[in-house]
Write a protein that holds these residues in place. Structure first.
Motif, PDB file in Angstrom:
ATOM      1  N   PHE A   1       0.832  -1.204   0.000  1.00 25.87           N
ATOM      2  CA  PHE A   1       0.000   0.000   0.000  1.00 25.87           C
ATOM      3  C   PHE A   1       0.870   1.260   0.000  1.00 25.87           C
ATOM      4  O   PHE A   1       0.572   2.230  -0.687  1.00 25.87           O
ATOM      5  CB  PHE A   1      -0.956   0.015   1.191  1.00 25.87           C
ATOM      6  CG  PHE A   1      -2.003  -1.048   1.145  1.00 25.87           C
ATOM      7  CD1 PHE A   1      -2.692  -1.343  -0.027  1.00 25.87           C
ATOM      8  CD2 PHE A   1      -2.316  -1.782   2.280  1.00 25.87           C
ATOM      9  CE1 PHE A   1      -3.663  -2.329  -0.069  1.00 25.87           C
ATOM     10  CE2 PHE A   1      -3.291  -2.773   2.251  1.00 25.87           C
ATOM     11  CZ  PHE A   1      -3.962  -3.046   1.074  1.00 25.87           C
ATOM     12  N   ARG A   2       1.963   1.236   0.757  1.00 30.60           N
ATOM     13  CA  ARG A   2       2.873   2.387   0.766  1.00 30.60           C
ATOM     14  C   ARG A   2       3.491   2.605  -0.620  1.00 30.60           C
ATOM     15  O   ARG A   2       3.651   3.736  -1.062  1.00 30.60           O
ATOM     16  CB  ARG A   2       3.960   2.220   1.833  1.00 30.60           C
ATOM     17  CG  ARG A   2       3.473   2.525   3.236  1.00 30.60           C
ATOM     18  CD  ARG A   2       4.612   2.672   4.224  1.00 30.60           C
ATOM     19  NE  ARG A   2       5.372   1.451   4.387  1.00 30.60           N
ATOM     20  CZ  ARG A   2       5.049   0.449   5.204  1.00 30.60           C
ATOM     21  NH1 ARG A   2       3.964   0.532   5.941  1.00 30.60           N
ATOM     22  NH2 ARG A   2       5.792  -0.618   5.293  1.00 30.60           N
ATOM     23  N   LYS A   3       3.847   1.504  -1.296  1.00 26.47           N
ATOM     24  CA  LYS A   3       4.403   1.620  -2.651  1.00 26.47           C
ATOM     25  C   LYS A   3       3.362   2.212  -3.603  1.00 26.47           C
ATOM     26  O   LYS A   3       3.677   3.076  -4.423  1.00 26.47           O
ATOM     27  CB  LYS A   3       4.881   0.265  -3.146  1.00 26.47           C
ATOM     28  CG  LYS A   3       5.469   0.283  -4.533  1.00 26.47           C
ATOM     29  CD  LYS A   3       6.723   1.143  -4.609  1.00 26.47           C
ATOM     30  CE  LYS A   3       7.317   1.101  -6.012  1.00 26.47           C
ATOM     31  NZ  LYS A   3       8.526   1.915  -6.107  1.00 26.47           N
ATOM     32  N   ALA A   4       2.118   1.758  -3.492  1.00 21.96           N
ATOM     33  CA  ALA A   4       1.052   2.302  -4.328  1.00 21.96           C
ATOM     34  C   ALA A   4       0.899   3.800  -4.079  1.00 21.96           C
ATOM     35  O   ALA A   4       0.759   4.585  -5.025  1.00 21.96           O
ATOM     36  CB  ALA A   4      -0.267   1.577  -4.054  1.00 21.96           C
ATOM     37  N   LEU A   5       0.979   4.212  -2.820  1.00 32.47           N
ATOM     38  CA  LEU A   5       0.839   5.627  -2.485  1.00 32.47           C
ATOM     39  C   LEU A   5       2.060   6.440  -2.910  1.00 32.47           C
ATOM     40  O   LEU A   5       1.938   7.628  -3.201  1.00 32.47           O
ATOM     41  CB  LEU A   5       0.577   5.791  -0.985  1.00 32.47           C
ATOM     42  CG  LEU A   5      -0.801   5.319  -0.550  1.00 32.47           C
ATOM     43  CD1 LEU A   5      -0.883   5.251   0.967  1.00 32.47           C
ATOM     44  CD2 LEU A   5      -1.885   6.217  -1.126  1.00 32.47           C
ATOM     45  N   GLU A   6       3.207   5.805  -2.951  1.00 38.31           N
ATOM     46  CA  GLU A   6       4.402   6.478  -3.465  1.00 38.31           C
ATOM     47  C   GLU A   6       4.202   6.830  -4.943  1.00 38.31           C
ATOM     48  O   GLU A   6       4.595   7.901  -5.396  1.00 38.31           O
ATOM     49  CB  GLU A   6       5.606   5.546  -3.300  1.00 38.31           C
ATOM     50  CG  GLU A   6       6.910   6.062  -3.847  1.00 38.31           C
ATOM     51  CD  GLU A   6       8.000   5.015  -3.725  1.00 38.31           C
ATOM     52  OE1 GLU A   6       8.679   4.759  -4.735  1.00 38.31           O
ATOM     53  OE2 GLU A   6       8.164   4.432  -2.635  1.00 38.31           O
ATOM     54  N   LEU A   7       3.574   5.914  -5.668  1.00 35.84           N
ATOM     55  CA  LEU A   7       3.341   6.115  -7.093  1.00 35.84           C
ATOM     56  C   LEU A   7       2.148   7.027  -7.382  1.00 35.84           C
ATOM     57  O   LEU A   7       2.150   7.765  -8.357  1.00 35.84           O
ATOM     58  CB  LEU A   7       3.116   4.763  -7.782  1.00 35.84           C
ATOM     59  CG  LEU A   7       4.307   3.811  -7.764  1.00 35.84           C
ATOM     60  CD1 LEU A   7       3.878   2.427  -8.223  1.00 35.84           C
ATOM     61  CD2 LEU A   7       5.429   4.355  -8.629  1.00 35.84           C
ATOM     62  N   GLN A   8       1.143   6.954  -6.510  1.00 37.77           N
ATOM     63  CA  GLN A   8      -0.069   7.783  -6.689  1.00 37.77           C
ATOM     64  C   GLN A   8      -0.592   8.176  -5.308  1.00 37.77           C
ATOM     65  O   GLN A   8      -1.420   7.475  -4.728  1.00 37.77           O
ATOM     66  CB  GLN A   8      -1.130   7.018  -7.475  1.00 37.77           C
ATOM     67  CG  GLN A   8      -2.341   7.857  -7.787  1.00 37.77           C
ATOM     68  CD  GLN A   8      -3.345   7.116  -8.651  1.00 37.77           C
ATOM     69  OE1 GLN A   8      -2.974   6.280  -9.463  1.00 37.77           O
ATOM     70  NE2 GLN A   8      -4.615   7.414  -8.468  1.00 37.77           N
ATOM     71  N   PRO A   9      -0.089   9.287  -4.774  1.00 36.16           N
ATOM     72  CA  PRO A   9      -0.415   9.687  -3.401  1.00 36.16           C
ATOM     73  C   PRO A   9      -1.903   9.872  -3.101  1.00 36.16           C
ATOM     74  O   PRO A   9      -2.297   9.818  -1.939  1.00 36.16           O
ATOM     75  CB  PRO A   9       0.337  11.015  -3.237  1.00 36.16           C
ATOM     76  CG  PRO A   9       1.439  10.948  -4.231  1.00 36.16           C
ATOM     77  CD  PRO A   9       0.882  10.168  -5.393  1.00 36.16           C
ATOM     78  N   ASP A  10      -2.718  10.069  -4.106  1.00 33.24           N
ATOM     79  CA  ASP A  10      -4.137  10.303  -3.855  1.00 33.24           C
ATOM     80  C   ASP A  10      -4.991   9.041  -4.034  1.00 33.24           C
ATOM     81  O   ASP A  10      -6.214   9.149  -4.107  1.00 33.24           O
ATOM     82  CB  ASP A  10      -4.661  11.417  -4.755  1.00 33.24           C
ATOM     83  CG  ASP A  10      -4.597  11.060  -6.234  1.00 33.24           C
ATOM     84  OD1 ASP A  10      -3.841  10.133  -6.601  1.00 33.24           O
ATOM     85  OD2 ASP A  10      -5.285  11.720  -7.032  1.00 33.24           O
ATOM     86  N   LEU A  11      -4.371   7.866  -4.059  1.00 34.10           N
ATOM     87  CA  LEU A  11      -5.125   6.623  -4.241  1.00 34.10           C
ATOM     88  C   LEU A  11      -5.884   6.298  -2.953  1.00 34.10           C
ATOM     89  O   LEU A  11      -5.320   5.814  -1.972  1.00 34.10           O
ATOM     90  CB  LEU A  11      -4.199   5.476  -4.635  1.00 34.10           C
ATOM     91  CG  LEU A  11      -4.888   4.170  -4.996  1.00 34.10           C
ATOM     92  CD1 LEU A  11      -5.783   4.344  -6.223  1.00 34.10           C
ATOM     93  CD2 LEU A  11      -3.859   3.081  -5.253  1.00 34.10           C
ATOM     94  N   LYS A  12      -7.162   6.576  -2.970  1.00 33.10           N
ATOM     95  CA  LYS A  12      -8.008   6.480  -1.776  1.00 33.10           C
ATOM     96  C   LYS A  12      -8.024   5.075  -1.173  1.00 33.10           C
ATOM     97  O   LYS A  12      -7.908   4.914   0.042  1.00 33.10           O
ATOM     98  CB  LYS A  12      -9.428   6.921  -2.129  1.00 33.10           C
ATOM     99  CG  LYS A  12     -10.358   6.964  -0.954  1.00 33.10           C
ATOM    100  CD  LYS A  12     -11.735   7.453  -1.366  1.00 33.10           C
ATOM    101  CE  LYS A  12     -12.675   7.426  -0.187  1.00 33.10           C
ATOM    102  NZ  LYS A  12     -14.020   7.851  -0.548  1.00 33.10           N
ATOM    103  N   SER A  13      -8.160   4.051  -1.995  1.00 34.00           N
ATOM    104  CA  SER A  13      -8.270   2.692  -1.457  1.00 34.00           C
ATOM    105  C   SER A  13      -7.002   2.272  -0.714  1.00 34.00           C
ATOM    106  O   SER A  13      -7.074   1.649   0.347  1.00 34.00           O
ATOM    107  CB  SER A  13      -8.610   1.691  -2.563  1.00 34.00           C
ATOM    108  OG  SER A  13      -7.623   1.711  -3.570  1.00 34.00           O
TER     109      SER A  13
END
Length: 55
Positions: free
Chosen positions: A31-43
């Motif tokens: 989840f942290r990696k996903a947020l690193e790539l797209q900080p506004d990813l709500k899920s």
């Protein structure tokens, strides 16, 4: 099919799968990696918050 390490949804989905398997640390990392790539990813942000930002 080629693996794309920049695919934010793959990281988020992998985190969801790890969460279902009981791997909270692995899920949090994904989840942290996903947020690193797209900080506004709500899920991913919500899932990480439910985990308490588990390390």
């Amino acid at each position: 099919m080629q693996y794309d390490p920049a695919d934010v949804y793959s990281w988020n989905n992998r985190g969801q799968a790890k969460l279902r398997l009981g791997d909270s640390k692995g899920a949090a990392a994904d989840f942290r990696k996903a947020l690193e790539l797209q900080p506004d990813l709500k899920s991913a942000r919500e899932a990480l918050a439910r985990l308490g930002g588990a390390r």
